[in-house]
Write a protein that holds these residues in place. Structure first.
Motif, PDB file in Angstrom:
ATOM      1  N   ILE A  47      51.581 -22.660  27.887  1.00  0.00           N
ATOM      2  CA  ILE A  47      52.591 -23.572  27.365  1.00  0.00           C
ATOM      3  C   ILE A  47      52.096 -24.361  26.167  1.00  0.00           C
ATOM      4  O   ILE A  47      52.768 -24.444  25.138  1.00  0.00           O
ATOM      5  N   LEU A  48      50.897 -24.937  26.298  1.00  0.00           N
ATOM      6  CA  LEU A  48      50.489 -25.935  25.316  1.00  0.00           C
ATOM      7  C   LEU A  48      48.981 -26.121  25.335  1.00  0.00           C
ATOM      8  O   LEU A  48      48.362 -26.120  26.406  1.00  0.00           O
ATOM      9  N   ASN A  49      48.394 -26.283  24.159  1.00  0.00           N
ATOM     10  CA  ASN A  49      47.001 -26.684  24.002  1.00  0.00           C
ATOM     11  C   ASN A  49      47.008 -28.079  23.397  1.00  0.00           C
ATOM     12  O   ASN A  49      47.368 -28.260  22.234  1.00  0.00           O
ATOM     13  N   ILE A  50      46.631 -29.068  24.192  1.00  0.00           N
ATOM     14  CA  ILE A  50      46.588 -30.450  23.720  1.00  0.00           C
ATOM     15  C   ILE A  50      45.208 -30.711  23.149  1.00  0.00           C
ATOM     16  O   ILE A  50      44.212 -30.747  23.880  1.00  0.00           O
ATOM     17  N   CYS A  51      45.136 -30.898  21.849  1.00  0.00           N
ATOM     18  CA  CYS A  51      43.871 -31.136  21.153  1.00  0.00           C
ATOM     19  C   CYS A  51      43.701 -32.632  20.946  1.00  0.00           C
ATOM     20  O   CYS A  51      44.658 -33.336  20.616  1.00  0.00           O
ATOM     21  N   HIS A  52      42.488 -33.114  21.106  1.00  0.00           N
ATOM     22  CA  HIS A  52      42.236 -34.545  20.988  1.00  0.00           C
ATOM     23  C   HIS A  52      42.091 -34.995  19.541  1.00  0.00           C
ATOM     24  O   HIS A  52      41.987 -36.188  19.278  1.00  0.00           O
ATOM     25  N   SER A  53      42.054 -34.048  18.619  1.00  0.00           N
ATOM     26  CA  SER A  53      41.931 -34.369  17.198  1.00  0.00           C
ATOM     27  C   SER A  53      42.630 -33.289  16.392  1.00  0.00           C
ATOM     28  O   SER A  53      42.773 -32.146  16.837  1.00  0.00           O
ATOM     29  N   ASP A  54      43.049 -33.652  15.198  1.00  0.00           N
ATOM     30  CA  ASP A  54      43.635 -32.651  14.314  1.00  0.00           C
ATOM     31  C   ASP A  54      42.558 -31.685  13.826  1.00  0.00           C
ATOM     32  O   ASP A  54      42.847 -30.527  13.510  1.00  0.00           O
ATOM     33  N   TYR A  55      41.328 -32.148  13.771  1.00  0.00           N
ATOM     34  CA  TYR A  55      40.196 -31.287  13.435  1.00  0.00           C
ATOM     35  C   TYR A  55      40.165 -30.076  14.368  1.00  0.00           C
ATOM     36  O   TYR A  55      40.037 -28.927  13.932  1.00  0.00           O
ATOM     37  N   THR A  56      40.287 -30.323  15.675  1.00  0.00           N
ATOM     38  CA  THR A  56      40.277 -29.234  16.656  1.00  0.00           C
ATOM     39  C   THR A  56      41.555 -28.407  16.562  1.00  0.00           C
ATOM     40  O   THR A  56      41.507 -27.173  16.647  1.00  0.00           O
ATOM     41  N   ARG A  57      42.694 -29.061  16.395  1.00  0.00           N
ATOM     42  CA  ARG A  57      43.964 -28.323  16.301  1.00  0.00           C
ATOM     43  C   ARG A  57      43.914 -27.296  15.170  1.00  0.00           C
ATOM     44  O   ARG A  57      44.368 -26.153  15.319  1.00  0.00           O
ATOM     45  N   ARG A  58      43.348 -27.689  14.026  1.00  0.00           N
ATOM     46  CA  ARG A  58      43.302 -26.776  12.880  1.00  0.00           C
ATOM     47  C   ARG A  58      42.441 -25.548  13.184  1.00  0.00           C
ATOM     48  O   ARG A  58      42.699 -24.455  12.671  1.00  0.00           O
TER      49      ARG A  58
END
Length: 424
Positions: free
Chosen positions: A151-162
């Motif tokens: 469903i979803l990957n909740i990243c704690h930073s935009d650094y990780t999301r990218r």
């Protein structure tokens, strides 16, 4: 995407099975993040349970009382860690709580994979950019997070999301939702004068305080070197677990005070006593060790009403802005840190302005606000149409092979399975 009668309406009682792979309670930051998030999400999802390895049913009962969560004891030994993690994933799929849940919420990739293999939907919540840190996992991570039940990957930073976006995971499945703090921890905070008196800190001492684990992975070497340059400033480092390299380096310096790990009520005294709160300005935790991305203390610091000094690093820049809500200095430079400390401790007007701005922004960074954002994101995803699967391009295959080769050389040279990025 499979629907349930509760998926579109959090108030109807969506069933979440939180799966944590280590025994509780724990002083580790990852445990604090996961369990605090679970506690606040459970207020929005009353049919929530926590699956966790525990010593016995009495320990489960105590944990349930402390967290307000219904605890399901995992069929897994407490040690060794590898066996514990393996069994948590293998046995969770046999539990009634697993079958009754609308989704599994976890920070463990093995549990996420097992849950999907056995027909359950998954929300993954973690701070690490795993595609960069363990490149051989890249292809498997892409398949896992492209699965219809992921469903979803909740990243704690935009650094990780990218990093996951570069991997080819559909953007709709990636959300940057920062961590938070609990306002209750600051309700009874003492005045600076009272805190200094309780801690035997001279009233006129210009004091710089760090709270967190004291070890070389936290970038504290640069703090010790800056302290050598500023013998008239008092540096207090809170969070020692015994003699180590940092403690040894600090021992000859009379202006560095090493303090053992403290419970929250005492930790608040050190925060209140600080002229400046310090996040070590170093790229090492992010780029060498990969163990810290947007440290949890940052959010508590912002809400404390004390000014923050940190490094101008990619993760910290997402929240802190130089001259606006914090002072950011060049990373890994003792002289730059010393100059920033000197400037802040000599300028009470600057400290007050930065602290006030950080405090104002912190009001949207509570754990309750994080849980609301997460539940909104989950509800949107549960009702969203299927995402198109993004197939790997030739360039991604080339990067995969190149990074795997670099990872293998790093592993053979250092023995560490965590590959630091080639650049910040």
């Amino acid at each position: 995407m499979r629907q349930s009668g509760h998926a579109g309406n959090p108030d109807a009682g969506i069933g979440i099975l939180f799966a944590f792979e280590n025994p509780l309670p724990s002083a580790e930051a990852d445990a604090e993040v996961f369990i605090t998030t679970a506690r606040y999400l459970a207020r929005l999802a009353p049919r929530a349970r926590l699956h966790v390895p525990m010593r016995d049913q009495a320990a489960c009962a105590a944990l349930g009382k402390a967290t307000g969560l219904t605890v399901v004891r995992a069929w897994a030994p407490l040690g060794p860690a590898v066996l514990r993690h393996l069994m948590c994933g293998l046995t969770i799929v046999c539990r009634r709580a697993f079958r009754q849940a609308d989704l599994v919420y976890t920070r463990n990739l093995w549990i996420a994979w097992m849950a999907i293999r056995f027909g359950q939907r998954v929300v993954f919540d973690h701070y690490r950019p795993w595609p960069d840190q363990i490149p051989p996992l890249r292809r498997w991570l892409h398949r896992l997070m492209s699965h219809p039940r992921f469903i979803l990957n909740i990243c704690h930073s935009d650094y990780t999301r990218r990093k996951y976006l570069e991997l080819g995971v559909p953007a709709a499945r990636l959300r940057c939702i920062h961590n938070g703090f609990e306002p209750e921890r600051l309700d009874a905070r003492p005045s600076s004068e009272a805190a200094r008196q309780a801690l035997s800190i001279p009233p006129a001492a210009r004091t710089i305080v760090y709270t967190g684990r004291i070890n070389q992975r936290k970038g504290l070497d640069v703090v010790i070197e800056a302290a050598r340059l500023l013998p008239d400033r008092l540096f207090i480092l809170v969070g020692s677990y015994g003699d180590g390299p940092i403690e040894e380096k600090a021992r000859p310096l009379p202006n560095v005070r090493i303090v053992p790990f403290q419970p929250p009520e005492t930790l608040g005294l050190y925060v209140a006593a600080a002229d400046v709160l310090l996040i070590p300005p170093s790229l090492q935790p992010l780029t060498r060790f990969g163990s810290t991305v947007l440290p949890l203390k940052l959010f508590f610091y912002m809400a404390s009403g004390r000014p923050i000094l940190a490094g101008d690093t990619p993760d910290v820049q997402e929240i802190l802005r130089h001259g606006v809500n914090a002072c950011l200095c060049q990373p890994d430079s003792p002289s730059a840190l010393a100059e920033a400390v000197r400037q802040m401790t000599d300028d009470p007007t600057l400290r007050a302005r930065l602290a006030e701005a950080a405090l104002a922004e912190s009001r949207t960074l509570t754990w309750e606000a994080r849980a609301t954002r997460i539940m909104t994101a989950i509800s949107e995803r549960l009702n969203a149409p299927a995402d198109p699967v993004m197939r790997w391009q030739a360039s991604q295959w080339r990067l995969y092979r190149r990074q795997c080769w670099r990872w293998l050389k790093h592993l053979l040279r250092t023995g560490s399975p965590i590959l630091p990025p080639s650049g910040p």
